[in-house]
Design an enzyme around this catalytic site. Structure first.
Site, PDB file in Angstrom:
ATOM      1  N   ARG A 130      -4.799   7.062   0.758  1.00  0.00           N
ATOM      2  CA  ARG A 130      -3.916   5.919   0.527  1.00  0.00           C
ATOM      3  C   ARG A 130      -4.477   5.032  -0.590  1.00  0.00           C
ATOM      4  NH1 ARG A 130      -5.086   1.972   4.542  1.00  0.00           N
ATOM      5  NH2 ARG A 130      -3.322   0.752   3.747  1.00  0.00           N
ATOM      6  N   CYS A 181       0.843  -1.189   0.000  1.00  0.00           N
ATOM      7  CA  CYS A 181       0.000   0.000   0.000  1.00  0.00           C
ATOM      8  C   CYS A 181       0.877   1.237   0.000  1.00  0.00           C
ATOM      9  CB  CYS A 181      -0.907   0.019   1.232  1.00  0.00           C
ATOM     10  SG  CYS A 181      -1.876  -1.487   1.480  1.00  0.00           S
ATOM     11  N   ASN A 224       0.896  -2.361   5.742  1.00  0.00           N
ATOM     12  CA  ASN A 224       1.612  -3.593   6.062  1.00  0.00           C
ATOM     13  C   ASN A 224       3.088  -3.325   6.343  1.00  0.00           C
ATOM     14  OD1 ASN A 224      -0.293  -5.621   6.161  1.00  0.00           O
ATOM     15  ND2 ASN A 224      -0.183  -6.075   3.976  1.00  0.00           N
TER      16      ASN A 224
END
Length: 324
Positions: free
Chosen positions: A16, A2, A79
């Site tokens: 995002r 991401c 992540n």
């Protein structure tokens, strides 16, 4: 994988991409001021700032991926597999479970200085949401209109980094991501001059050669450099429409297409959604992989003093506008 970013024109914008091989059924979710937020190691918070963002709602609890509160403070978890590590509950500290971190911050903090004060009292713990949902390995970007920080919980403790780039991706840790930008200090939106040798007749043969060397692959480190460069050089008008449009172009520089990132046999990571939240209007804008039309949910049009979650499923499919 991401990518998150901030963007400031006359207003402030935060959002995002969510890049993954499948969706958990996430929805645009508004947590009103009087929705009771329970905490595993602390008392339930009965009254707080209203929050809007993308969340997977489980047992009527919003597990936010990214969100912004009514004061214009934004936060997103990305992540951080292989590096994230959480503490055990400790007496005398405010023990916050990893899945509670976003609502814990956004429910009570209006600015980054307030976030820093809250972090000094916090112990981020690995308590899972449920046996079926273990603690995710994440790190977080938190930002207001004036500054951004990155929070990383690792084996050697909690790290809080200033983020002058206003960008976060995944691995390696943030300080290494920032150091890696030194490799690109010669990049420019302008056409380059010949510094190779005055004795060689070297000249540009294409537009855009000032950015020659900007990485184009999908790795997290390359995406960090690409969005940091794109964001730093982006120019748009100050209106909300122009700013939001430009924000989606910034994150569009790291859009992931199905087939380019294989994570298992026949499974591919794609950009499931891209978001942009406006601090001034409290509007959450988003696109999805199959729907590039920007869709908006306005928090200020809802009953923000209510005590029940407000949820909007993502509009996943787009339509082609035909002109003839």
């Amino acid at each position: 994988m991401c990518t998150a970013a901030t963007y400031k024109t006359k207003g402030f914008y935060f959002g995002r991409t969510l890049d993954y091989e499948f969706s958990y059924g996430e929805e645009i979710t508004i947590t009103p001021r009087n929705y009771p937020i329970p905490f595993r190691h602390m008392d339930t918070l009965a009254s707080h700032y209203a929050i809007i963002g993308m969340a997977h709602v489980a047992d009527n609890y919003p597990l936010y991926y990214d969100a912004m509160n009514e004061k214009g403070l934004g936060m997103a978890g990305l992540n951080f597999v292989g590096n994230a590590a959480y503490a055990e509950p400790t007496d005398g500290m405010q023990n916050v479970a990893q899945f509670e971190f976003i609502p814990w911050i956004l429910s009570r903090c209006a600015t980054i200085p307030e976030v820093r004060e809250a972090l000094a009292r916090m112990n981020l713990v690995g308590t899972p949401f449920s046996p079926q949902m273990p603690a995710a390995s994440l790190h977080w970007i938190i930002a207001d209109k004036n500054e951004a920080i990155v929070v990383e919980s690792m084996t050697d403790g909690l790290h809080v980094h200033d983020d002058p780039a206003g960008v976060l991706t995944n691995n390696p840790p943030f300080d290494l991501q920032m150091f890696h930008l030194n490799n690109y200090l010669g990049l420019s939106p302008r056409q380059p001059e010949n510094h190779f040798s005055p004795e060689l007749p070297l000249a540009t043969y294409s537009r855009g050669m000032g950015a020659l060397g900007l990485p184009g692959d999908l790795s997290s480190q390359s995406r960090f450099a690409r969005v940091a460069f794109t964001r730093a050089n982006s120019i748009s008008g100050d209106s909300e429409e122009e700013s939001v449009s430009q924000f989606f172009h910034i994150l569009g520089s790291v859009d992931q297409q199905r087939g380019c990132c294989e994570v298992a046999e026949g499974k591919y990571e794609i950009t499931i959604y891209t978001s942009c939240c406006s601090a001034e209007t409290g509007t959450y804008y988003y696109t999805t992989y199959e729907n590039h039309q920007i869709t908006a949910v306005d928090m200020k049009k809802e009953a923000l003093d209510s005590d029940a979650l407000i949820r909007y499923p993502m509009i996943l499919k787009g339509k082609i506008r035909r002109q003839n």
